[in-house]
Design an enzyme around this catalytic site. Sequence first.
Site, short mmCIF file in Angstrom:
data_model
loop_
_atom_site.label_atom_id
_atom_site.label_comp_id
_atom_site.label_asym_id
_atom_site.label_seq_id
_atom_site.Cartn_x
_atom_site.Cartn_y
_atom_site.Cartn_z
N ASP A 16 0.80 -0.83 -0.12
CA ASP A 16 0.10 -0.19 -0.01
C ASP A 16 1.37 1.40 0.22
O ASP A 16 1.47 2.24 -0.80
CB ASP A 16 -0.85 0.23 1.28
N HIS A 207 -7.84 -0.80 9.33
CA HIS A 207 -6.99 -0.05 8.00
C HIS A 207 -7.26 0.91 7.95
O HIS A 207 -8.11 1.26 7.29
CB HIS A 207 -6.98 -1.29 6.99
N HIS A 209 -5.81 5.03 6.46
CA HIS A 209 -5.33 5.42 6.45
C HIS A 209 -5.64 7.40 6.94
O HIS A 209 -6.56 7.25 7.56
CB HIS A 209 -6.04 5.90 4.53
N CYS A 240 -4.20 4.75 -2.69
CA CYS A 240 -4.66 4.10 -3.15
C CYS A 240 -5.06 4.82 -4.74
O CYS A 240 -5.10 6.50 -4.32
CB CYS A 240 -5.86 3.10 -3.20
N ASN A 249 -0.89 5.58 4.78
CA ASN A 249 -2.06 5.07 5.41
C ASN A 249 -0.93 5.28 6.54
O ASN A 249 -0.32 6.05 6.80
CB ASN A 249 -0.88 3.07 5.18
P1 HMG Z 1 -10.15 -5.47 -16.16
O1 HMG Z 1 -9.19 -4.51 -17.26
O2 HMG Z 1 -10.88 -5.45 -15.65
O3 HMG Z 1 -9.59 -7.19 -16.56
O4 HMG Z 1 -8.67 -5.53 -14.25
P2 HMG Z 1 -9.55 -7.76 -17.38
O5 HMG Z 1 -9.13 -9.54 -16.85
O6 HMG Z 1 -10.66 -7.71 -18.04
O7 HMG Z 1 -7.95 -7.85 -18.02
C1 HMG Z 1 -7.24 -7.26 -19.02
C2 HMG Z 1 -5.94 -6.91 -19.17
O8 HMG Z 1 -5.30 -7.63 -17.60
C3 HMG Z 1 -5.82 -8.71 -19.52
O9 HMG Z 1 -4.35 -8.16 -19.83
C4 HMG Z 1 -5.23 -9.39 -18.86
O10 HMG Z 1 -4.43 -10.29 -18.94
C5 HMG Z 1 -4.73 -8.78 -17.55
P3 HMG Z 1 -4.60 -7.75 -22.00
O11 HMG Z 1 -4.59 -9.57 -22.79
O12 HMG Z 1 -4.84 -7.08 -21.92
O13 HMG Z 1 -3.18 -8.03 -22.20
N1 HMG Z 1 -5.01 -8.95 -16.15
C6 HMG Z 1 -3.64 -9.73 -15.07
N2 HMG Z 1 -2.63 -8.70 -15.37
C7 HMG Z 1 -1.49 -9.60 -13.80
N3 HMG Z 1 -1.85 -9.32 -13.09
C8 HMG Z 1 -3.82 -9.64 -13.44
C9 HMG Z 1 -4.62 -9.60 -13.67
N4 HMG Z 1 -6.09 -9.86 -14.06
C10 HMG Z 1 -6.04 -9.39 -15.87
N5 HMG Z 1 -4.09 -9.86 -11.66
C11 HMG Z 1 -8.09 -6.00 -12.46
C12 HMG Z 1 -9.30 -5.64 -13.34
C13 HMG Z 1 -8.73 -6.08 -11.14
C14 HMG Z 1 -7.34 -7.13 -13.10
C15 HMG Z 1 -8.08 -4.68 -12.39
O14 HMG Z 1 -9.08 -3.74 -12.26
C16 HMG Z 1 -6.33 -4.31 -11.35
O15 HMG Z 1 -5.14 -4.44 -11.73
N6 HMG Z 1 -6.99 -3.29 -10.35
C17 HMG Z 1 -6.50 -3.20 -9.47
C18 HMG Z 1 -6.38 -1.89 -8.23
C19 HMG Z 1 -5.20 -1.95 -7.77
O16 HMG Z 1 -4.56 -2.75 -7.45
N7 HMG Z 1 -5.98 -1.42 -6.72
C20 HMG Z 1 -4.96 -0.89 -5.26
C21 HMG Z 1 -4.94 -1.91 -3.99
S1 HMG Z 1 -6.51 -1.75 -3.28
C22 HMG Z 1 -6.14 -0.63 -2.54
O17 HMG Z 1 -5.08 -0.21 -1.79
C23 HMG Z 1 -6.80 -0.48 -0.41
C24 HMG Z 1 -6.28 -1.36 0.57
O18 HMG Z 1 -5.55 -0.78 0.75
C25 HMG Z 1 -8.04 -0.88 1.64
C26 HMG Z 1 -8.15 0.26 1.46
O19 HMG Z 1 -7.12 1.16 2.03
O20 HMG Z 1 -8.98 0.39 0.98
C27 HMG Z 1 -6.41 -3.15 -0.11
MG MG Z 2 -5.17 0.84 2.03
#
Ligand code: HMG
Ligand code: MG
Length: 302
Positions: A16, A207, A209, A240, A249
């Site tokens: 994070d 968790h 921030h 994020c 955080n």
């Molecule tokens: P999408 O575009 O809907 O995915 O993303 P898709 O299934 O349609 O696939 C599109 C492309 O992404 C494809 O590649 C897939 O292979 C690739 P292309 O054919 O176009 O070359 N792909 C991936 N590549 C690598 N790893 C993967 C993956 N999945 C698909 N896992 C998806 C959906 C969920 C992947 C996207 O929206 C995403 O990666 N989101 C992540 C967002 C994120 O990380 N946010 C921060 C973390 S959460 C946070 O910080 C909150 C937390 O701290 C708690 C709080 O504070 O609230 C936890």
């Molecule tokens: Mg967070």
Amino acid sequence: MNMPARVKLVEVGPRDGLQNEKLPVPAAIKVELVHRLQEAGLKEIEVTSFVSPKWVPQMADAAAVMAGITRRPDVRYSVLTPNLKGFEAALAAQPDEIVVFGAASELFSQRNINCSIAESIERFRPVVAAARAHGIHVRGAISCAVGCPYEGEVAPERVELVARLMKGIGVQHMGVADTIGVATPLKVQRAMEAALKHYDINDVSGHFHDTYGQALANTLIFLQMGIWQFDTSIAGLGGCPYAKGATGNVATEDVVYLLHGMGIATGIDLERLLDAGKFISDFLERKPNSRAATALLNKRAG
Ligand code: HMG
Ligand code: MG
């Protein structure tokens, strides 16, 4: 008050903390940070995310970071996995725990993981099943448990719904997250009470921030509820990319100072923690975003 005698901190700085940094942080620096954190006594480290590199470029080196760590048997290493593709990539890295991250707000779910809350549960279902079949512990996170950057206030009923759905697919632990740092103690208490309808007190965590400077107050009210697990981030790094306006955080240094001052054990060596915070802050060319770290480093400098 059922204040715990001991608290477990999950260090989320490498994940994070760094996910929102604009300039690439080399994998070697992330690995060194993990090493310094474990030397400081942290027993749970959230290392990275197996997410789309198009969505979060900073986490594109997830496999390299996991492979670079010299593991300690008494430390648990967790990674975020939003879908089966992420889980399959994570599996090769042998995490001790995976994290599926949903939200109590529909719009945040759409912006962060590109699907509705209901769709996210269907995506998580096979991930959770596969992880548990491999003996990997599954933690869940509910983002925007009190407030959302797109929807405003979030009702506790939303948290209850997501907790119930996550419990239903086998998620073993629930983190209640104030993604944008807007929560105040009574509101966050109500959000946690909603999650506690489905999760045992020993299977939940906070968790926070610290955008509005409320994170320590929120931590204290959770402690008073008997909650003993918290996510914190070294030097107060974090944010994020899909939560505009959210800052870091709560700093691990600040929470450790609070806990030790209250006689609550953490197993963490605050001096070594300061060194870890200074290491990453020096790399990022900024001061630690922690009041306790600032005060203690000033004292050190004499
Ligand atoms: P999408 O575009 O809907 O995915 O993303 P898709 O299934 O349609 O696939 C599109 C492309 O992404 C494809 O590649 C897939 O292979 C690739 P292309 O054919 O176009 O070359 N792909 C991936 N590549 C690598 N790893 C993967 C993956 N999945 C698909 N896992 C998806 C959906 C969920 C992947 C996207 O929206 C995403 O990666 N989101 C992540 C967002 C994120 O990380 N946010 C921060 C973390 S959460 C946070 O910080 C909150 C937390 O701290 C708690 C709080 O504070 O609230 C936890
Ligand atoms: Mg967070």
